[in-house]
Each structure stands twice: as structure tokens, then as C-alpha cells.
Enzyme design. Structure first.
Site, PDB file in Angstrom:
ATOM      1  CE  LYS A 178     -13.939  -3.434  -1.956  1.00 47.62           C
ATOM      2  NZ  LYS A 178     -15.078  -3.671  -1.084  1.00 47.62           N
TER       3      LYS A 178
ATOM      4  CE  LYS B  41      -4.399  -1.677   1.708  1.00 44.15           C
ATOM      5  NZ  LYS B  41      -5.473  -1.560   2.695  1.00 44.15           N
TER       6      LYS B  41
ATOM      7  CE  LYS C 248      -8.870 -10.901  -2.734  1.00 48.96           C
ATOM      8  NZ  LYS C 248      -8.466 -10.580  -1.370  1.00 48.96           N
TER       9      LYS C 248
END
Ligand code: TRP
Length: 329
Positions: free
Chosen positions: A199, A114, A196
Site C-alpha cells: 500500500k 524500517k 510484493k
């Protein structure tokens, strides 16, 4: 509350849930409600570790809560609440921070990922987020935590923090175990089946959102990336078809062999349409219930207020013991 084992899990309220969240997590949560004391949390405090638009966060949090109910989380059986409603989480976070090492947090792969993705906002919350999560789990003396692969490392850290605290100050926390249920299937991107379903994918066709209408869902499945073979079978190297079979199996309960037989002699086109329609039909009642709950603000607020009260009464006990153990007057 100690007769059954305690299960706790959380989900971040960032946008609506994907088919991956649903098949991989939330749907399985509903099945655990009979056999465990379940506590499910909308992790809005976790969400602000990356920049959020406040009004969008508020809306997404309410919608995520309505979605939990729509998916079948029953507030009469389980505790369903919003993290920020229970102040114990913030307080426990501080106590546990002081039993967590800088070095440990530096090794968290999600932090590194991140931080790379948001180089302009590597805030302290992003760094210490696993401590907040440890508190989420330990406050309720949770026995089991259903988590996906991406949260495994955080659960390991939670166990280390708990053990260290117990050694330093005397037994307090239950050491949580990962809950490995029946294949909490991992749903992959429809456009790149080696990664994966997410969204935040830039390609809107890669991801199914569980509130999408039937036409949209079927269209996305029809565009799913497959391979140049023609036969519907589960095999190495057929990531796209394997993913569609996983999804179809998850919503119908059929085994891979049954699916192979069902589509024997049929092409990929028929199979993709069937998966799309089946998924859309499966999700239709969820969407309907979501619309009902989302329109009934009063009921939602009543549920989450009661949920927070129940959560707090459990958490407060653990927090008070922790305060006493570390020497707060
Ligand atoms: N960190 C989790 C995620 O991003 C959500 C979460 C917060 C959680 N607290 C938790 C999951 C406690 C399990 C237990 O998906």
C-alpha cells in the site's frame, strides 16, 4: 476453549487493506473459523512504531475492524478485537522484554529495513516491536499463527522467547507453530511484479485496494505490466502474467491449466480485463458490507467491546501466571 486448536493473527490498521492483504491473509482467516478457535486482532499498538496521524489512526483502526467483519470474520465464531483495548498486551510486553536479548532484536531484518526507511525516527518501540508481537501470540496460548514470509522471523523469535521463559520460570507458554495453509497466495505489484504488492507503493497503479470501485480496479489491471509474449501461460520469467494468473486463480478457484485453456487464443488485453472484472465483482459484496458496518458505529463498538472482553479474560489468566512465575507479589 481448548477443544479446538487456537489460531491467532493480527493486521496493522494502516490505510485500507490491499488485494494482497485480502487474498494472502484475511480471506483465509475467514475459512479457519469453523475448525479452530480464532482470535484476530487489529494491531494498532504496532502501528505507532512509525509516525501516525492520531485521527487517521483512529479512523483506520475502526475501518480495519469493519473490514474484518466485511470480509467474513464472524464475531459470534471468532474473537475480533483491537489490541489497545486489552491492556494485557502492554503488560506482557514488559515481562517478555526482560527475556529477550538485545542481540536477537538486532538481527531482525524488518527492523533493519524500517530503520533504514525512517532514519529520523528509529524509536525503541520499532526495535522491540517483535516482543510486543510475541506477547500477542503467547497471551492466548496460540497453537498456530498464520503469517506471511515477512513475519516468519518474528514468529521464530516468539518461539525462542517462549522456550526461554518456560525454561527459566517453569512451563507456561504453548510454543506456537506457523500455520501454512492452502497457498495463501503472494500477490505482487501490478507495476513491478517482482516485488510484493504494497500500500505504500508510490505508483497508485501498482496496488489494488479492496474498497475501490469497479472502474478503478479494471483500469489498474488493464495497465498491469506484463511481457512481450502473447500467450497466457504460467512460466518462469513471466512474472506479470504469473501474478495475474495467481490472482485470477485465487478468486475463481480455477487451476492454472484451466486458465490457460480459458484464454487459449486470446490476447493479454482480454485476460487483463477478465481478471479486473472478476476481482471487482468478487470484492463488490465486501465493499457493500463494509459500507453497512462502517455506517453502524453502534454495532461496531458493541462487537469490539465484546471482543476485547473475551480477549482480555483469556489473556489475563496467562498474564497473572507470568507475573507469579517471575516473582511479582
Ligand atoms: N506484525 C504483524 C504485521 O505487521 C501484525 C501482527 C501483530 C501479528 N501481532 C501479531 C501477526 C501476532 C501475527 C501474530 O503484519
Amino acid at each position: 476453549m481448548k477443544d479446538k486448536k487456537i489460531i491467532l493473527s493480527g493486521i496493522q490498521p494502516t490505510g485500507t487493506f490491499t488485494l494482497g492483504n485480502y487474498i494472502g491473509a484475511v480471506r483465509n482467516w475467514t475459512k479457519l473459523q469453523e475448525d479452530y478457535n480464532c482470535i484476530y486482532m487489529i494491531a494498532n499498538m504496532h502501528a505507532i512504531t512509525v509516525r501516525q496521524d492520531p485521527s487517521a489512526l483512529r479512523r483506520n483502526t475502526a475501518n480495519a475492524y469493519a473490514l474484518l467483519l466485511a470480509c467474513g470474520i464472524d464475531p459470534a465464531k471468532s474473537i475480533a478485537f483491537i489490541q489497545s483495548h486489552n491492556r494485557c498486551h502492554a503488560e506482557m510486553n514488559w515481562v517478555l522484554s526482560c527475556s529477550t536479548q538485545f542481540g536477537e532484536l538486532s538481527r531482525m531484518t524488518q527492523f533493519k529495513a524500517k530503520a533504514e526507511k525512517h532514519p529520523d525516527d528509529i524509536n525503541a518501540g520499532l526495535f522491540t516491536y517483535p516482543v510486543l508481537m510475541a506477547g500477542d501470540i503467547l497471551l492466548y496460548q496460540s497453537d498456530l499463527v498464520p503469517v506471511g514470509a515477512d513475519q516468519k522471523q518474528h514468529l521464530e523469535l516468539t518461539r525462542d522467547i517462549a522456550q526461554r521463559f518456560n525454561q527459566k520460570y517453569g512451563e507456561l507458554f504453548t510454543i506456537p507453530e506457523p500455520y501454512i495453509g492452502e497457498t495463501g497466495a503472494r500477490v505482487m505489484s501490478l507495476q513491478d511484479p517482482t516485488s510484493k504488492m504494497s500500500k505504500s507503493d508510490d505508483n497508485p497503479n501498482a496496488c489494488i485496494f479492496i474498497l475501490e470501485d469497479k472502474d478503478t480496479i479494471v483500469r489498474k489491471f488493464r495497465r498491469a505490466v506484463t511481457d512481450s509474449d502473447t500467450c497466457v501461460r504460467y512460466a518462469e520469467g513471466k512474472d506479470g502474467i504469473n501474478n495475474l494468473m495467481t490472482i485470477y486463480s485465487a478468486v475463481t478457484g480455477k487451476s492454472y491449466e484451466e486458465i490457460e485453456r480459458e484464454f487459449d487464443g486470446k490476447g493479454y488485453g482480454d485476460f487483463k480485463t477478465a481478471v479486473g472484472e472478476t476481482v471487482a465483482d468478487h470484492l463488490a459484496p465486501v465493499r457493500e458490507r463494509f459500507n453497512q458496518f462502517a455506517a453502524d458505529k453502534e454495532y461496531l463498538e458493541k462487537c469490539w467491546t465484546e471482543g476485547a472482553q473475551k480477549a482480555e479474560s483469556i489473556a489475563r489468566r496467562t498474564l497473572s501466571k507470568a507475573y507469579r512465575k517471575v516473582g511479582f507479589n
